[in-house]
Design a protein around this motif. Structure first.
Motif, PDB file in Angstrom:
ATOM      1  N   GLN A  92     -18.822 -29.434 -35.313  1.00 16.26           N
ATOM      2  CA  GLN A  92     -18.098 -30.244 -36.167  1.00 16.26           C
ATOM      3  C   GLN A  92     -18.074 -31.568 -35.691  1.00 16.26           C
ATOM      4  O   GLN A  92     -18.176 -32.489 -36.245  1.00 16.26           O
ATOM      5  CB  GLN A  92     -16.958 -29.819 -36.751  1.00 16.26           C
ATOM      6  CG  GLN A  92     -17.050 -28.558 -37.788  1.00 16.26           C
ATOM      7  CD  GLN A  92     -17.874 -28.664 -38.788  1.00 16.26           C
ATOM      8  OE1 GLN A  92     -17.494 -29.200 -39.844  1.00 16.26           O
ATOM      9  NE2 GLN A  92     -18.831 -27.780 -38.988  1.00 16.26           N
ATOM     10  N   THR A  93     -17.837 -31.515 -34.399  1.00 12.36           N
ATOM     11  CA  THR A  93     -17.588 -32.874 -33.719  1.00 12.36           C
ATOM     12  C   THR A  93     -18.228 -32.907 -32.326  1.00 12.36           C
ATOM     13  O   THR A  93     -18.240 -31.954 -31.905  1.00 12.36           O
ATOM     14  CB  THR A  93     -16.227 -33.492 -33.724  1.00 12.36           C
ATOM     15  OG1 THR A  93     -15.325 -32.475 -32.904  1.00 12.36           O
ATOM     16  CG2 THR A  93     -15.449 -33.828 -35.016  1.00 12.36           C
ATOM     17  N   ARG A 122     -25.118 -26.711 -36.694  1.00  9.87           N
ATOM     18  CA  ARG A 122     -24.303 -27.013 -37.904  1.00  9.87           C
ATOM     19  C   ARG A 122     -22.985 -26.503 -37.626  1.00  9.87           C
ATOM     20  O   ARG A 122     -21.857 -27.069 -38.404  1.00  9.87           O
ATOM     21  CB  ARG A 122     -25.003 -26.529 -39.290  1.00  9.87           C
ATOM     22  CG  ARG A 122     -24.885 -24.793 -39.258  1.00  9.87           C
ATOM     23  CD  ARG A 122     -25.675 -24.301 -40.454  1.00  9.87           C
ATOM     24  NE  ARG A 122     -25.629 -23.000 -40.372  1.00  9.87           N
ATOM     25  CZ  ARG A 122     -25.430 -21.953 -41.195  1.00  9.87           C
ATOM     26  NH1 ARG A 122     -25.013 -22.438 -42.413  1.00  9.87           N
ATOM     27  NH2 ARG A 122     -25.386 -20.928 -41.017  1.00  9.87           N
ATOM     28  N   GLU A 123     -22.525 -25.588 -37.042  1.00 10.21           N
ATOM     29  CA  GLU A 123     -21.203 -25.025 -36.695  1.00 10.21           C
ATOM     30  C   GLU A 123     -20.473 -26.064 -35.789  1.00 10.21           C
ATOM     31  O   GLU A 123     -19.233 -26.122 -35.767  1.00 10.21           O
ATOM     32  CB  GLU A 123     -21.049 -23.844 -36.177  1.00 10.21           C
ATOM     33  CG  GLU A 123     -21.698 -22.552 -36.814  1.00 10.21           C
ATOM     34  CD  GLU A 123     -23.423 -22.395 -36.803  1.00 10.21           C
ATOM     35  OE1 GLU A 123     -23.782 -21.370 -37.520  1.00 10.21           O
ATOM     36  OE2 GLU A 123     -23.943 -23.086 -36.145  1.00 10.21           O
ATOM     37  N   ALA A 149     -11.596 -25.428 -43.980  1.00  9.31           N
ATOM     38  CA  ALA A 149     -12.659 -24.677 -43.236  1.00  9.31           C
ATOM     39  C   ALA A 149     -12.426 -23.122 -43.505  1.00  9.31           C
ATOM     40  O   ALA A 149     -13.199 -22.363 -43.797  1.00  9.31           O
ATOM     41  CB  ALA A 149     -12.785 -24.939 -41.699  1.00  9.31           C
ATOM     42  N   THR A 170     -11.644 -21.879 -35.309  1.00  9.22           N
ATOM     43  CA  THR A 170     -12.114 -23.172 -34.727  1.00  9.22           C
ATOM     44  C   THR A 170     -11.819 -22.986 -33.336  1.00  9.22           C
ATOM     45  O   THR A 170     -10.710 -22.625 -33.028  1.00  9.22           O
ATOM     46  CB  THR A 170     -11.357 -24.306 -35.319  1.00  9.22           C
ATOM     47  OG1 THR A 170     -11.492 -24.354 -36.766  1.00  9.22           O
ATOM     48  CG2 THR A 170     -11.627 -25.673 -34.699  1.00  9.22           C
ATOM     49  N   ARG A 189     -15.940 -29.647 -31.350  1.00  9.32           N
ATOM     50  CA  ARG A 189     -15.104 -28.748 -32.216  1.00  9.32           C
ATOM     51  C   ARG A 189     -16.325 -27.722 -32.941  1.00  9.32           C
ATOM     52  O   ARG A 189     -17.025 -28.306 -33.712  1.00  9.32           O
ATOM     53  CB  ARG A 189     -14.485 -29.512 -33.030  1.00  9.32           C
ATOM     54  CG  ARG A 189     -13.486 -28.840 -34.170  1.00  9.32           C
ATOM     55  CD  ARG A 189     -12.991 -29.911 -35.135  1.00  9.32           C
ATOM     56  NE  ARG A 189     -12.138 -29.154 -36.220  1.00  9.32           N
ATOM     57  CZ  ARG A 189     -10.962 -29.101 -36.144  1.00  9.32           C
ATOM     58  NH1 ARG A 189     -10.135 -30.189 -35.309  1.00  9.32           N
ATOM     59  NH2 ARG A 189     -10.246 -28.518 -37.120  1.00  9.32           N
ATOM     60  N   VAL A 190     -15.982 -26.603 -32.964  1.00  9.41           N
ATOM     61  CA  VAL A 190     -16.914 -25.578 -33.328  1.00  9.41           C
ATOM     62  C   VAL A 190     -16.178 -24.630 -34.306  1.00  9.41           C
ATOM     63  O   VAL A 190     -14.998 -24.371 -34.091  1.00  9.41           O
ATOM     64  CB  VAL A 190     -17.429 -24.725 -32.204  1.00  9.41           C
ATOM     65  CG1 VAL A 190     -18.581 -23.709 -32.658  1.00  9.41           C
ATOM     66  CG2 VAL A 190     -18.176 -25.699 -31.268  1.00  9.41           C
ATOM     67  N   VAL A 191     -16.670 -24.430 -35.508  1.00  6.34           N
ATOM     68  CA  VAL A 191     -16.268 -23.658 -36.579  1.00  6.34           C
ATOM     69  C   VAL A 191     -17.098 -22.225 -36.473  1.00  6.34           C
ATOM     70  O   VAL A 191     -18.213 -22.404 -36.385  1.00  6.34           O
ATOM     71  CB  VAL A 191     -15.908 -24.441 -38.004  1.00  6.34           C
ATOM     72  CG1 VAL A 191     -14.822 -25.388 -38.017  1.00  6.34           C
ATOM     73  CG2 VAL A 191     -17.195 -24.690 -38.488  1.00  6.34           C
ATOM     74  N   SER A 216     -26.038 -31.741 -31.736  1.00  4.65           N
ATOM     75  CA  SER A 216     -25.671 -32.327 -32.978  1.00  4.65           C
ATOM     76  C   SER A 216     -26.609 -31.642 -34.224  1.00  4.65           C
ATOM     77  O   SER A 216     -26.299 -31.744 -35.258  1.00  4.65           O
ATOM     78  CB  SER A 216     -26.000 -33.717 -33.068  1.00  4.65           C
ATOM     79  OG  SER A 216     -25.239 -34.495 -32.190  1.00  4.65           O
ATOM     80  N   ASP A 232     -12.338 -34.196 -47.036  1.00  2.78           N
ATOM     81  CA  ASP A 232     -11.931 -33.205 -46.047  1.00  2.78           C
ATOM     82  C   ASP A 232     -12.161 -31.776 -46.641  1.00  2.78           C
ATOM     83  O   ASP A 232     -11.415 -31.339 -47.997  1.00  2.78           O
ATOM     84  CB  ASP A 232     -10.317 -33.254 -45.883  1.00  2.78           C
ATOM     85  CG  ASP A 232     -10.067 -34.351 -44.838  1.00  2.78           C
ATOM     86  OD1 ASP A 232     -11.052 -34.608 -43.974  1.00  2.78           O
ATOM     87  OD2 ASP A 232      -9.146 -35.148 -44.844  1.00  2.78           O
ATOM     88  N   ARG A 237     -15.067 -40.039 -46.554  1.00  2.00           N
ATOM     89  CA  ARG A 237     -15.172 -38.732 -46.088  1.00  2.00           C
ATOM     90  C   ARG A 237     -14.447 -37.869 -46.968  1.00  2.00           C
ATOM     91  O   ARG A 237     -13.152 -38.314 -47.837  1.00  2.00           O
ATOM     92  CB  ARG A 237     -14.256 -38.733 -44.685  1.00  2.00           C
ATOM     93  CG  ARG A 237     -15.090 -39.551 -43.637  1.00  2.00           C
ATOM     94  CD  ARG A 237     -14.602 -39.003 -42.312  1.00  2.00           C
ATOM     95  NE  ARG A 237     -14.818 -37.580 -42.099  1.00  2.00           N
ATOM     96  CZ  ARG A 237     -15.060 -37.202 -40.880  1.00  2.00           C
ATOM     97  NH1 ARG A 237     -14.993 -37.879 -39.969  1.00  2.00           N
ATOM     98  NH2 ARG A 237     -15.197 -36.154 -40.759  1.00  2.00           N
TER      99      ARG A 237
END
Length: 151
Positions: A96-97, A93-94, A59, A67, A110-112, A90, A56, A54
């Protein structure tokens, strides 16, 4: 899963710090040859202890200053509803999890977003239109201390 020895655990700690570290450097730190270190890494992948690499990303540095953690309750539960929701969420794209959880909510997301106005747009136009969505609770992240450590 195969049992991990102390060398495997030390190797995993080194890879958690820097997954791009060369096997020769890992071998030196562990007192192994480069081929022996590489064989251990390959074995850890084969048994599923290592699930890829991964990167990191920061953001905020990339323009995503907000977030938000969302607790999502589905209006109806059932295998088909869960799968439909997971597939649809899923694709945003915003998001994240996507975590299927036990408790007050069915999912934790989890949204950014670039800012609160951008988050509101994502929430209203994308998330609240998902199949089967029910009540949603939002928690804005103020700060984060991530302390990745060995399992």
């Amino acid at each position: 899963m195969s049992a991990l020895d102390d060398t495997d655990r030390r190797l995993l700690r080194l890879l958690q710090e820097d997954a791009a570290r060369p096997a020769s450097e890992i071998g030196r730190e562990l007192g192994l040859s480069q081929p022996a270190a590489w064989r251990r890494i390959r074995r850890l992948r084969e048994i599923g202890a290592l699930k890829g690499r991964r990167l990191d990303l920061d953001a905020a540095a990339l323009g995503f200053g907000v977030t938000v953690f969302l607790g999502v309750k589905l209006a109806r539960t059932g295998r088909a509803n869960l799968e439909d929701f997971e597939r649809a969420v899923s694709a945003i794209r915003e998001v994240q999890t996507v975590e299927h959880v036990l408790g007050l909510y069915d999912y934790r997301l989890r949204v950014v977003a670039r800012d609160l106005a951008d988050f509101e747009r994502v929430l209203r136009r994308r998330i609240m239109t998902l199949p089967g969505i029910g009540p949603v609770e939002a928690n804005v992240l103020l700060s984060e201390e991530r302390l990745p450590g060995p399992i």
